[in-house]
Motif scaffolding. Structure first.
Motif, mmCIF file in Angstrom:
data_model
loop_
_atom_site.group_PDB
_atom_site.id
_atom_site.type_symbol
_atom_site.label_atom_id
_atom_site.label_comp_id
_atom_site.label_asym_id
_atom_site.label_seq_id
_atom_site.Cartn_x
_atom_site.Cartn_y
_atom_site.Cartn_z
ATOM 1 N N PRO B 192 -23.770 -41.239 -5.163
ATOM 2 C CA PRO B 192 -22.401 -41.047 -5.649
ATOM 3 C C PRO B 192 -22.318 -39.979 -6.741
ATOM 4 N N LYS B 193 -21.220 -39.257 -6.740
ATOM 5 C CA LYS B 193 -21.019 -38.185 -7.699
ATOM 6 C C LYS B 193 -21.021 -38.716 -9.136
ATOM 7 N N SER B 194 -20.502 -39.945 -9.296
ATOM 8 C CA SER B 194 -20.380 -40.494 -10.650
ATOM 9 C C SER B 194 -21.752 -40.629 -11.317
ATOM 10 N N TYR B 195 -22.809 -40.871 -10.520
ATOM 11 C CA TYR B 195 -24.158 -40.964 -11.087
ATOM 12 C C TYR B 195 -24.541 -39.648 -11.753
ATOM 13 N N ARG B 196 -24.288 -38.563 -10.997
ATOM 14 C CA ARG B 196 -24.640 -37.244 -11.539
ATOM 15 C C ARG B 196 -23.816 -36.958 -12.781
ATOM 16 N N GLU B 197 -22.510 -37.258 -12.696
ATOM 17 C CA GLU B 197 -21.631 -36.974 -13.836
ATOM 18 C C GLU B 197 -22.093 -37.738 -15.057
ATOM 19 N N ALA B 198 -22.499 -39.003 -14.844
ATOM 20 C CA ALA B 198 -22.967 -39.812 -15.977
ATOM 21 C C ALA B 198 -24.187 -39.172 -16.610
ATOM 22 N N GLY B 203 -26.184 -35.530 -21.379
ATOM 23 C CA GLY B 203 -26.915 -34.375 -21.882
ATOM 24 C C GLY B 203 -28.099 -33.950 -21.030
ATOM 25 N N CYS B 204 -28.266 -34.530 -19.848
ATOM 26 C CA CYS B 204 -29.344 -34.095 -18.969
ATOM 27 C C CYS B 204 -29.027 -32.709 -18.404
ATOM 28 N N THR B 205 -30.067 -31.928 -18.153
ATOM 29 C CA THR B 205 -29.859 -30.674 -17.438
ATOM 30 C C THR B 205 -29.741 -30.989 -15.955
ATOM 31 N N ARG B 206 -29.411 -29.968 -15.134
ATOM 32 C CA ARG B 206 -29.275 -30.187 -13.702
ATOM 33 C C ARG B 206 -30.553 -30.769 -13.105
ATOM 34 N N TRP B 207 -31.703 -30.157 -13.508
ATOM 35 C CA TRP B 207 -32.971 -30.581 -12.925
ATOM 36 C C TRP B 207 -33.333 -31.993 -13.361
ATOM 37 N N GLU B 208 -33.072 -32.298 -14.633
ATOM 38 C CA GLU B 208 -33.343 -33.660 -15.106
ATOM 39 C C GLU B 208 -32.489 -34.671 -14.346
ATOM 40 N N THR B 209 -31.263 -34.304 -14.096
ATOM 41 C CA THR B 209 -30.384 -35.181 -13.317
ATOM 42 C C THR B 209 -30.969 -35.435 -11.937
ATOM 43 N N LYS B 211 -34.124 -35.091 -10.974
ATOM 44 C CA LYS B 211 -35.420 -35.754 -11.030
ATOM 45 C C LYS B 211 -35.266 -37.234 -11.366
ATOM 46 N N LYS B 212 -34.401 -37.546 -12.337
ATOM 47 C CA LYS B 212 -34.361 -38.918 -12.844
ATOM 48 C C LYS B 212 -33.280 -39.777 -12.186
ATOM 49 N N VAL B 213 -32.282 -39.143 -11.598
ATOM 50 C CA VAL B 213 -31.187 -39.939 -11.037
ATOM 51 C C VAL B 213 -31.060 -39.750 -9.529
ATOM 52 N N VAL B 214 -30.901 -38.506 -9.094
ATOM 53 C CA VAL B 214 -30.585 -38.266 -7.682
ATOM 54 C C VAL B 214 -31.752 -38.632 -6.780
ATOM 55 N N LEU B 215 -32.959 -38.136 -7.120
ATOM 56 C CA LEU B 215 -34.110 -38.390 -6.242
ATOM 57 C C LEU B 215 -34.454 -39.874 -6.119
ATOM 58 N N PRO B 216 -34.551 -40.613 -7.231
ATOM 59 C CA PRO B 216 -34.865 -42.042 -7.076
ATOM 60 C C PRO B 216 -33.848 -42.788 -6.223
ATOM 61 N N VAL B 217 -32.577 -42.455 -6.397
ATOM 62 C CA VAL B 217 -31.555 -43.163 -5.625
ATOM 63 C C VAL B 217 -31.618 -42.758 -4.150
ATOM 64 N N ALA B 218 -32.006 -41.495 -3.898
ATOM 65 C CA ALA B 218 -32.045 -41.019 -2.511
ATOM 66 C C ALA B 218 -33.345 -41.386 -1.811
ATOM 67 N N MET B 219 -34.302 -41.949 -2.570
ATOM 68 C CA MET B 219 -35.646 -42.167 -2.023
ATOM 69 C C MET B 219 -35.684 -42.995 -0.727
ATOM 70 N N PRO B 220 -34.914 -44.094 -0.609
ATOM 71 C CA PRO B 220 -34.976 -44.859 0.654
ATOM 72 C C PRO B 220 -34.642 -43.993 1.872
ATOM 73 N N GLY B 221 -33.600 -43.193 1.752
ATOM 74 C CA GLY B 221 -33.203 -42.329 2.868
ATOM 75 C C GLY B 221 -34.257 -41.290 3.170
#
Lengths: 288, 316
Positions: B192-198, B203-209, B211-221
């Motif tokens: 969800p977009k809200s995860y990235r926005e959060a 204060g996360c950079t794009r890459w930190e977002t 690495k720490k949010v998008v990839l773990p959540v997308a891992m099952p897929g």
């Protein structure tokens, strides 16, 4: 500062990984052209696209195999499309909720069956069966078409199912509310609304059939002449490449690469066609 | 009214105006005709669906009927292949298949996931994105036999790798890249977009977002996509025959050695079968074993997603 430059580095690295597909495609095209150049130079296009394949006498015609590819593809689609389309309609419109899972699981399983295994099935069961019924050699266009039909069913079903599901349910509701039967609704409302998606599904199925090698190779021939009937041996572009690449050199080898180039062009043409169709679909106004 | 014109189907749906209303009797006849047509269509669609189901059952049934008893014999799966005698096994081919799949995944997953992240998080809709999209679409349509002869020319001959697992893995990387990329992109886009926005708001950079949010959540897929492509690699033969090899006696241990994945070996048994007296038994057993491996991998792909999801604890 360091964080900014790391961001830049990461971004560029990721871009490089994304560009691998582009570079890969360019390399494939480049090497297919490069390896087939000797054939075009020494044998000439007139020879390459003639109907006689006889390397010993310097005849490198691929017309027989091109016709083989086109007829088996057409046969596979002719047999496979009605089945796949009914299956997609069944899964989206007709099936009771409980049996839907079973049928869609079955289609997924079929999609996963390796082509060599299907070829083995064709060789051990289908060809002997056709042989005993028709009294011919059994292998040929008919056997290849049946195997290809089995192979394209999962592709066409999956994509046209998506297209059917994308039709807003208000369409069907409106039609049913006007007193139309379910079949009238399907035939007059849902199918026309999903026609571009279904067309894209058939084209993608065609791509799969054109490129299929192993399953066809085990049931088609082998023979390098035009088939005299649906059950006489012949070859397709893919199976000819597969059979002869190992033991050919010089112009013969190069003309096999020319066949690869033709296959590549066929595949790319289908991609362009699918992109056209899906663009038309987007302009229709209701998808997304 | 404007939106109705856009729909493009409404003209076909609009009922024709009749000049005179048909008699009630006539109307009833038409109506029962339509009901009959509806019934017939339902029956036909059911029949086709059942035919497809029977087809799947037939494919699985015949392959397993012919080969299952062989495929489940330990001396067959773990045995050494024989050339002139009966009773050979397929252990080197089994190892080859899994070795090749592992090697390919090692190459294709970083590339595919990287490309997917770039496409969904960084590329936008610019020229690069369109180029990559076209490249992926076209590459996924290239017939596998074309990849096979391409790999033979480039990796086997020009790079001097010879018939080897590495040459095959490089070829299959190119073949599988579009599909791995597409499934990873779908997984990444489902976050969800809200995860990235959060994350960005913290204060996360794009890459930190990423690495720490998008990839773990997308891992099952991503895991599901990777296991599914392992199934495709194991079943691939046209791209493997001229890059890896058809037949080996010993288990390959180095990626620079030639090998013989099961799928390619079935083809070998079909073409050069005369060298092996019981080639039909070997090929049938190998086909059944290969089919089981692929089916298990497909099942695993489904299970893996839920296991990974439980481990990371994220929900999408």
């Amino acid at each position: 500062m360091t964080s900014i430059s790391r961001e830049w580095l990461v971004r560029k690295t990721l871009m490089v990984t994304a560009m691998v597909v582009v570079v890969g495609l360019a390399l494939v095209v480049f090497f297919m052209v490069k390896e087939s150049l000797p054939a075009f130079r020494k044998a000439g296009p007139a020879n390459l696209f003639s109907a006689t394949w006889n390397p010993r006498e310097g005849r490198y015609g691929m017309l027989v195999f091109l016709v083989g590819t086109l007829t088996t593809t057409a046969g596979g689609l002719l047999l496979g499309t009605p089945l796949a389309l009914s299956l997609a309609l069944f899964l989206t419109q007709v099936a009771p909720r409980r049996s839907r899972g079973l049928f869609s699981r079955a289609v997924e399983v079929l999609a996963g069956v390796p082509s060599i295994v299907l070829g083995w099935l064709g060789f051990t069961m289908l060809v002997p069966w056709i042989r005993s019924v028709t009294g011919s050699s059994g292998s040929g266009i008919l056997a290849a078409s049946i195997i290809l039909a089995v192979m394209v069913v999962p592709t066409i079903t999956a994509i046209s199912r998506d297209a059917l599901e994308a039709v807003p349910s208000s369409y069907a509701q409106a039609s049913l509310a006007l007193g139309a039967t379910r079949w009238q609704t399907i035939f007059r409302v849902i199918l026309p609304a999903a026609r571009h998606g279904i067309l894209a599904a058939v084209i993608l199925g065609m791509g799969r059939a054109v490129g299929e090698t192993m399953a066809v190779a085990m049931v088609i021939g082998p023979a390098s002449v035009f088939p005299t009937s649906l059950t006489s041996p012949t070859h397709t572009l893919t199976t000819k490449i597969l059979m002869e690449m190992g033991e050919s050199t010089g112009v013969q080898r190069s003309s096999l690469f020319a066949m690869g180039l033709v296959l590549l062009f066929l595949a790319m043409a289908l991609v362009v066609l699918v992109r056209r169709v899906s663009k038309a679909r987007r302009y229709e106004g209701w998808v997304e | 009214m404007a939106t109705r014109e856009k729909v493009g189907v409404s003209t076909e749906v609009r009922p024709k105006l009749r000049e005179e209303t048909p008699s009630p009797k006539e109307r009833g006849k038409r109506r029962s005709g339509q009901f009959l047509a509806d019934r017939a269509a339902t029956v036909v669609i059911w029949a086709f669906a059942l035919l497809a189901l029977a087809l799947v059952a037939l494919v699985l049934g015949v392959i397993l009927w012919n080969g299952l008893s062989t495929a489940l014999t330990p001396s067959f799966v773990f045995g050494k292949p024989q050339a002139m005698r009966e009773g050979g096994g397929i252990w080197p081919m089994v190892v080859s298949s899994f070795y090749l799949a592992a090697l390919t995944l090692l190459l294709v997953i970083p590339l595919g996931v990287g490309a997917a992240i770039y496409m969904s998080e960084f590329a936008g809709e610019g020229r690069v994105a369109r180029l990559v999209r076209f490249g992926a679409d076209s590459l996924s349509a290239v017939p596998s036999v074309v990849f096979g002869i391409f790999g033979m020319v480039v990796f086997v001959i020009y790079l001097g790798l010879g018939y080897s697992l590495l040459a095959g893995a490089l070829t299959l990387t190119l073949l599988n890249l579009p599909t791995v990329m597409r499934s990873a992109e779908e997984a990444v886009k489902s976050v969800p977009k809200s995860y990235r926005e959060a994350a960005l708001a913290m204060g996360c950079t794009r890459w930190e977002t990423v690495k720490k949010v998008v990839l773990p959540v997308a891992m099952p897929g991503i895991t599901t996509g990777a296991i599914l492509s392992a199934g495709r690699i194991v079943g691939e033969s046209a791209a493997v025959i001229y890059t890896v090899g058809l037949f080996v006696r010993k288990v390959p241990w180095s990626p620079f050695q030639p090998a013989a994945p099961m799928a390619a070996n079935i083809w070998h048994m079909y073409t050069e079968g005369a060298l092996v007296p019981d080639w039909f038994r070997v090929a049938s057993g190998e086909a059944a074993f290969l089919l089981i491996v692929v089916l298990v991998l497909n099942l695993l792909a489904r299970l893996a997603a839920s296991v990974v999801r439980r481990k990371t604890g994220y929900r999408t």
